[in-house]
Design an enzyme around this catalytic site. Structure first.
Site, PDB file in Angstrom:
ATOM      1  N   HIS A 455      41.334   9.252  11.665  1.00  0.00           N
ATOM      2  CA  HIS A 455      41.116   9.554  13.039  1.00  0.00           C
ATOM      3  C   HIS A 455      39.997  10.728  13.181  1.00  0.00           C
ATOM      4  O   HIS A 455      40.076  11.640  12.044  1.00  0.00           O
ATOM      5  CB  HIS A 455      42.333   9.562  13.893  1.00  0.00           C
ATOM      6  CG  HIS A 455      43.162  10.616  13.745  1.00  0.00           C
ATOM      7  ND1 HIS A 455      43.015  12.051  13.930  1.00  0.00           N
ATOM      8  CD2 HIS A 455      44.089  10.956  12.760  1.00  0.00           C
ATOM      9  CE1 HIS A 455      43.916  12.727  13.339  1.00  0.00           C
ATOM     10  NE2 HIS A 455      44.744  12.199  12.797  1.00  0.00           N
ATOM     11  N   CYS A 474      48.523  11.403   8.572  1.00  0.00           N
ATOM     12  CA  CYS A 474      47.464  10.669   8.729  1.00  0.00           C
ATOM     13  C   CYS A 474      45.880  11.414   8.166  1.00  0.00           C
ATOM     14  O   CYS A 474      46.043  12.433   7.645  1.00  0.00           O
ATOM     15  CB  CYS A 474      47.205  10.384  10.175  1.00  0.00           C
ATOM     16  SG  CYS A 474      48.195   9.341  11.155  1.00  0.00           S
TER      17      CYS A 474
END
Length: 562
Positions: A455, A474
């Site tokens: 992301h 992440c």
């Protein structure tokens, strides 16, 4: 199984306590020097059926798999001898022995395959006045076990990746080797099971290069208090030049004068920057404590590091595909590969030590522009709960909505919550789309069940740092707009359209034309596209864990033979 001879095979193989390798053969009744091919096949099958795997197969981790490979191997060979005849070993035995003697070149342990004992046993068998059929069977099986074990290790690795339990999170399916080995010449078979992906062969060459340095005396440590840069004159310069010449960061040339040997010139500065770049350091050309400490890492440690990474390549699929995303966690770098080219690469931020980004193989199906972020319960309880209790405006000021229940679509006012009695697990916190959103303006969801994905991030300033382990697991991207544009280029998306959708008020999902494989890997040593040997810090102690597992494997193998 029916026999074709009066010769009894039961009880022939007895363990000799003075030799953990060889089993002795009792003299049976009957002629064991002139058995027919069918008789040999019968006894070989019986031998395999009653094989004491703990004594014959040293690999205690893959013993079951190698025994299955062994049975398949002889089934494919119609239960006949593969390596030997009554008169002499076939020529392929010498080829196998050469491959096994050279196993260390692949980063494997030659001693695991008992090659010296096999050579001695072969001489013993054929130096006898009459060659004993059961000795032939035993030797043939021994050779096959060594062959299969080496090929299995070469293709699949010596330890199972799940043993690196701190990090590994993807399916691992070992590739069988018996068919390849039984249906090809030895050299062709070994070539077929040798990994072809991720510059494996280049890393093998790097291993040989560093071993050569070691054989020639290695390098001397630089002093801990060194601090020199271009333009300086120092007695440390000569030692620095020699250190960089050894690793081919600096060209070897004769020094013209004494002054030349102590002067830090621009050529040396370029060599230092090259070294710093391939070791993940700030490329400033200054040799201080940080750079010196990396230069002083021992050759033995670097050689071990290369071997560990060769092993991790073996855990990967043989074919990564024509188009895929590849993230090297310790390098903090993402690469897009397509048809063996790298059209796009960028810096990334990976998980901090307590929230390590897992190694995984996944797939990307779609993109989410202007995403919301549903905060994980662990983050709510560990990082946000105190602020939510003490400041009723905290959530709204930071673009969060609070929901009671996981199905509710109507936000509630934090000021109305009785924080002393509320069930925290029943509260859901969602951050609205926008530039302050922790996921940034575009998200690349994956299919795993651990909420690990790629992301954007509003914290762009962190990308300027050399060490970028800051996330909760992440992977944050430096140029998410470039990745989105690349992935959607076959749907006529350009940079303007990507930026338009990144500024939407509500999330928008866009499906890819075809799924793209995503590999999150852990490489602390590799050879890059420029041919440079790279090393990185073992940020999650994976090298350390893997070394302990391999050492334990060796110790257990020795114990099983006592």
């Amino acid at each position: 199984m029916k026999t074709t001879s009066k010769v009894e095979s039961k009880g022939l193989m007895n363990h000799d306590p003075n030799d953990t390798f060889k089993y002795t053969v009792k003299p049976p009744q009957g002629n064991l020097t002139k058995l027919s091919d069918n008789q040999l096949k019968t006894y070989l099958s019986q031998f395999l059926d009653t094989l004491n795997t703990a004594h014959y197969i040293k690999d205690n981790i893959n013993r079951v798999e190698i025994k299955q490979e062994l049975d398949s191997f002889y089934t494919l060979n119609n239960s006949g001898l593969f390596w030997l005849t009554y008169k002499k070993p076939e020529d392929k035995v010498k080829i196998l022995e050469g491959e096994l003697l050279n196993a260390s070149a692949q980063g494997l342990n030659t001693a695991d395959y008992d090659i010296s004992k096999l050579i001695n046993y072969e001489q013993e068998v054929y130096n006898a006045k009459n060659v004993n059929a059961f000795e032939l069977i035993q030797l043939d099986v021994r050779l096959s076990i060594a062959y299969l074990s080496y090929a299995y290790h070469l293709q699949n690795g010596r330890i199972k990746p799940i043993q690196i339990d701190k990090l590994w999170n993807c399916e691992y399916t070992p590739e069988p080797v018996a068919h390849t080995l039984a249906t090809n010449d030895v050299q062709d078979a070994i070539e077929k099971v040798t990994p072809k992906n991720e510059n494996y062969k280049e890393l093998v060459k790097a291993l040989a290069f560093y071993r050569t340095i070691n054989v020639n005396g290695g390098w001397k440590a630089l002093p801990d208090d060194i601090n020199i840069r271009v333009g300086d004159s120092s007695n440390y310069v000569a030692a620095l030049k020699q250190r960089l010449i050894l690793t081919h960061d600096l060209k070897d040339r004769k020094l013209k004068t004494t002054a030349d040997s102590i002067y830090f010139d621009t050529e040396l500065e370029s060599a230092v920057k090259r070294f710093q770049t391939r070791n993940g350091l700030t490329s400033d050309g200054i040799v201080g404590k940080g750079t010196a400490s990396v230069m002083n890492i021992s050759l033995d440690e670097r050689i071990a590091q290369i071997k560990l990474n060769l092993e991790r390549i073996r855990w990967m699929p043989g074919d990564l595909g024509k188009k895929f995303i590849y993230v090297n966690i310790p390098e903090y770098q993402l690469y897009v590969y397509e048809n063996n080219r790298v059209p796009l690469q960028m810096r990334v931020i990976t998980g901090e030590t307590d929230h390590a980004t897992p190694v995984m193989i996944d797939r990307l199906h779609y993109l989410v522009f202007s995403p919301t972020w549903t905060i994980p319960q662990k983050i709510i309880q560990n990082e946000m709960l105190g602020r939510m209790k003490n400041d009723p405006t905290y959530l709204s000021r930071n673009g969060y909505d609070l929901f009671e229940g996981w199905d509710s679509t109507d936000p509630i006012d934090p000021a109305t919550v009785n924080w002393e009695t509320v069930n925290i697990n029943n509260l859901r916190v969602v951050q609205k789309p926008g530039r302050r959103n922790a996921l940034g303006l575009v998200k690349f969801p994956l299919t795993n069940g651990r909420s690990i994905y790629l992301h954007d991030t509003p914290s762009d300033y962190l990308f300027s740092r050399d060490k970028r382990a800051f996330s909760h697991g992440c992977v944050r991207l430096e140029q998410p707009d470039k990745l989105a544009e690349y992935l959607l280029s076959d749907q006529d998306w350009d940079s303007f359209k990507v930026k338009e959708y990144m500024e939407k008020d509500e999330p928008v999902n866009v499906k890819l034309t075809e799924d793209v494989p995503v590999f999150l890997v852990y490489r602390t040593s590799w050879v890059d596209t420029n041919g440079l040997i790279n090393f990185r810090k073992d940020i999650y102690d994976v090298d350390k864990i893997q070394l302990v597992k391999l050492k334990s494997m060796q110790e257990q193998q020795m114990a099983s033979l006592l």
